[in-house]
Enzyme design. Structure first.
Site, PDB file in Angstrom:
ATOM      1  N   ARG A  54      14.771  -7.074 -17.137  1.00 46.31           N
ATOM      2  CA  ARG A  54      13.868  -7.130 -16.021  1.00 46.31           C
ATOM      3  C   ARG A  54      13.312  -8.650 -16.340  1.00 46.31           C
ATOM      4  O   ARG A  54      13.411  -9.348 -15.264  1.00 46.31           O
ATOM      5  CB  ARG A  54      12.726  -6.348 -15.613  1.00 46.31           C
ATOM      6  CG  ARG A  54      11.658  -6.609 -14.939  1.00 46.31           C
ATOM      7  CD  ARG A  54      10.806  -5.609 -14.343  1.00 46.31           C
ATOM      8  NE  ARG A  54      10.313  -4.652 -15.270  1.00 46.31           N
ATOM      9  CZ  ARG A  54       9.784  -4.547 -16.057  1.00 46.31           C
ATOM     10  NH1 ARG A  54       8.829  -5.708 -16.637  1.00 46.31           N
ATOM     11  NH2 ARG A  54       9.498  -3.574 -16.983  1.00 46.31           N
ATOM     12  N   TYR A 106      12.489 -17.942  10.084  1.00 45.71           N
ATOM     13  CA  TYR A 106      13.180 -16.746   9.762  1.00 45.71           C
ATOM     14  C   TYR A 106      12.190 -15.424  10.303  1.00 45.71           C
ATOM     15  O   TYR A 106      11.104 -15.574   9.678  1.00 45.71           O
ATOM     16  CB  TYR A 106      13.533 -16.787   8.373  1.00 45.71           C
ATOM     17  CG  TYR A 106      14.454 -15.478   7.886  1.00 45.71           C
ATOM     18  CD1 TYR A 106      15.445 -15.072   8.576  1.00 45.71           C
ATOM     19  CD2 TYR A 106      13.740 -14.525   7.209  1.00 45.71           C
ATOM     20  CE1 TYR A 106      16.097 -13.829   8.202  1.00 45.71           C
ATOM     21  CE2 TYR A 106      14.351 -13.308   6.981  1.00 45.71           C
ATOM     22  CZ  TYR A 106      15.498 -12.985   7.370  1.00 45.71           C
ATOM     23  OH  TYR A 106      15.964 -11.614   7.110  1.00 45.71           O
ATOM     24  N   ASP A 178      12.062 -23.712   3.000  1.00 47.44           N
ATOM     25  CA  ASP A 178      13.162 -22.794   2.799  1.00 47.44           C
ATOM     26  C   ASP A 178      14.257 -23.652   3.310  1.00 47.44           C
ATOM     27  O   ASP A 178      14.546 -23.961   4.535  1.00 47.44           O
ATOM     28  CB  ASP A 178      12.858 -21.752   3.910  1.00 47.44           C
ATOM     29  CG  ASP A 178      13.960 -20.736   4.039  1.00 47.44           C
ATOM     30  OD1 ASP A 178      14.757 -21.047   3.702  1.00 47.44           O
ATOM     31  OD2 ASP A 178      13.552 -19.697   4.478  1.00 47.44           O
ATOM     32  N   LYS A 203      23.022 -16.137   1.792  1.00 44.71           N
ATOM     33  CA  LYS A 203      23.640 -16.970   2.951  1.00 44.71           C
ATOM     34  C   LYS A 203      24.549 -18.031   2.474  1.00 44.71           C
ATOM     35  O   LYS A 203      25.598 -17.649   1.839  1.00 44.71           O
ATOM     36  CB  LYS A 203      22.631 -17.656   3.803  1.00 44.71           C
ATOM     37  CG  LYS A 203      21.290 -16.790   4.198  1.00 44.71           C
ATOM     38  CD  LYS A 203      21.741 -15.580   4.916  1.00 44.71           C
ATOM     39  CE  LYS A 203      20.703 -14.361   5.046  1.00 44.71           C
ATOM     40  NZ  LYS A 203      19.495 -15.016   5.554  1.00 44.71           N
TER      41      LYS A 203
HETATM   42  C1  LIG Z   1      18.084 -14.463   5.307  1.00 42.97           C
HETATM   43  C2  LIG Z   1      16.947 -15.328   5.482  1.00 42.97           C
HETATM   44  C3  LIG Z   1      16.022 -15.269   4.592  1.00 42.97           C
HETATM   45  C4  LIG Z   1      15.769 -14.030   4.000  1.00 42.97           C
HETATM   46  O1  LIG Z   1      16.795 -13.580   2.730  1.00 42.97           O
HETATM   47  P1  LIG Z   1      17.213 -12.305   2.446  1.00 42.97           P
HETATM   48  O2  LIG Z   1      18.139 -12.585   1.380  1.00 42.97           O
HETATM   49  O3  LIG Z   1      17.770 -11.809   3.650  1.00 42.97           O
HETATM   50  O4  LIG Z   1      16.027 -11.608   1.692  1.00 42.97           O
HETATM   51  C5  LIG Z   1      14.772 -16.146   4.432  1.00 42.97           C
HETATM   52  N1  LIG Z   1      14.983 -17.533   5.241  1.00 42.97           N
HETATM   53  C6  LIG Z   1      15.973 -17.716   5.875  1.00 42.97           C
HETATM   54  C7  LIG Z   1      15.924 -19.041   6.543  1.00 42.97           C
HETATM   55  C8  LIG Z   1      17.125 -16.859   6.005  1.00 42.97           C
HETATM   56  O5  LIG Z   1      18.243 -17.158   6.730  1.00 42.97           O
END
Ligand SMILES: *Cc1c(COP(=O)(O)O)cnc(C)c1O
Length: 389
Positions: A54, A106, A178, A203
């Site tokens: 962990r 998001y 982000d 992504k």
């Molecule tokens: C998908 C996404 C998230 C969240 O991520 P997960 O891996 O789905 O938990 C956060 N910010 C952006 C811009 C995203 O496209």
């Protein structure tokens, strides 16, 4: 972690090598999937740097070092998902603290701030951050976090990272970017002044729509300690197989982002000239909001774009969304394959309707994650479906 890179290497060399070296026991060139929960100790407390999975796992450590190198950060801290990474940052807030975030971000970040942390007394204000006066107006003495997303989701608005992280630093506020849409291949927020950079590695970093993960990169030692404490104490860790897949993804990130971007430019120009298409949201179009800032802070404009249909009826959007051959109708983005999404009913459905409309997320808005297929095939697919409406 020791590796072949020397600090002067370019992005592609870092993408392939940073954080990795041939396995010392077998010579395996690729970092193994260390599928273990625990590690042998020769006597109590004497071990080879890992005690319990962990807390650390060698496959995860390799990924963390690799992602930190790509973002120009001292530390990378991996999580089981992008929202788990977001959750860890917000958990460092205390009741009474205030967050300022983009109103076009998001959907899951909005839900987490509002519905999960709101009841604990952590308040969030959502504003259009592309107008910097909105930000200065929203700041309070209790504001602790400035949450920047750029390009934004789904309207691809551009936020000036240099300007806003300067503003945050001046007010003693932590700035977070982000960077999921741009990736470090196109945009490096820490170099532009941000304190923390976050990714959903699900992504573009993973890049093949086969893994879920998240990361925070930072050069701030205090934030690194706080986040690692939460990894250990709250436990939202990615498994070694997931880390391996993400690490495989980063090796081609720079190549994929070039193709995603060049395909998206061609599609944005095609849609922009189409009589059935209204506005096209893509920072690479010279007339788009924030184009000049994007050209300054990004090396290319990325693979995400959105557009409005001239016909505003929901049923027309539905016809387009269900009539493509190559574009797959699905949530998510950033994989090698092209996807199509309807923000109002899919990714952004958790935002209350009035807020959604005020933010410009209309029923006729369609978002594309442009893949790395041959662009003439993608354009032909859009052409045939637009012919039907
Ligand atoms: C998908 C996404 C998230 C969240 O991520 P997960 O891996 O789905 O938990 C956060 N910010 C952006 C811009 C995203 O496209």
């Amino acid at each position: 972690m020791k590796d072949k890179t020397n600090g002067k290497d370019g992005f592609g060399t870092l993408a392939v090598h940073a954080g990795q070296q041939p396995d010392p026991t077998t010579g395996a060139v690729m970092t193994p999937i260390y599928q273990t929960s625990t590690y042998a100790q020769s006597s109590p407390g004497v071990h080879k740097g890992h005690e319990y999975a962990r807390v650390t796992n060698p496959t995860r450590t390799a990924l963390e070092c690799n992602l930190a190198a790509l973002e120009g950060a001292a530390h990378g801290i991996c999580f089981s998902s992008g929202v788990a990474a977001t959750d860890a940052i917000i958990r460092c807030m205390r009741p009474g603290d205030h967050i300022v975030a983009s109103n076009d971000l998001y959907g899951g970040t909005h839900r987490l701030m509002r519905q999960v942390f709101g009841p604990f007394g952590i308040e969030s204000t959502f504003i259009d951050m592309s107008v910097s006066e909105n930000v200065s107006r929203a700041l309070r003495p209790s504001t602790k976090l400035l949450w920047i997303e750029t390009p934004t989701n789904p309207l691809l608005r551009i936020v000036d990272i240099v300007l806003l992280s300067d503003m945050a630093r001046g007010a003693g506020i932590t700035s977070v970017v982000d960077n999921t849409f741009a990736t470090p291949a196109l945009q490096q927020p820490l170099e532009l002044g941000a304190d923390l950079v976050l990714h959903s590695t699900t992504k573009y970093i993973g890049g093949h729509s086969d893994v879920v993960g998240g990361v925070v990169c930072t050069s701030d030692d205090e934030w690194n300690e706080k986040l690692r404490f939460l990894v250990k104490s709250a436990g939202a860790v990615p498994g070694p197989m997931d880390c391996f897949l993400s690490l495989r993804g980063t090796k081609t990130l720079h190549l994929r982002m070039e193709r995603h971007s060049s395909n998206a430019v061609a599609i944005a120009e095609y849609l922009d000239a189409h009589p059935k298409v209204g506005r096209v949201y893509y920072p690479g179009l010279a007339a788009s909001q924030g184009h000049e800032i994007a050209a300054r802070q990004m090396s290319r404009f990325g693979g995400m774009l959105s557009f409005l249909l001239v016909d505003e009826r929901l049923e027309t959007a539905m016809k387009v969304l269900s009539g493509t051959r190559i574009f797959t109708l699905a949530e998510s983005l950033g994989g090698v394959e092209s996807l199509m999404n309807h923000p109002a009913t899919m990714t952004h459905a958790s935002i209350p309707e009035d807020e959604r409309r005020a933010a410009g997320l209309h029923d006729s808005l369609i978002r594309l994650s442009v893949g790395i297929e041959d662009v003439q095939d993608l354009i032909a697919d859009l052409e045939q479906v637009l012919d039907t409406v």
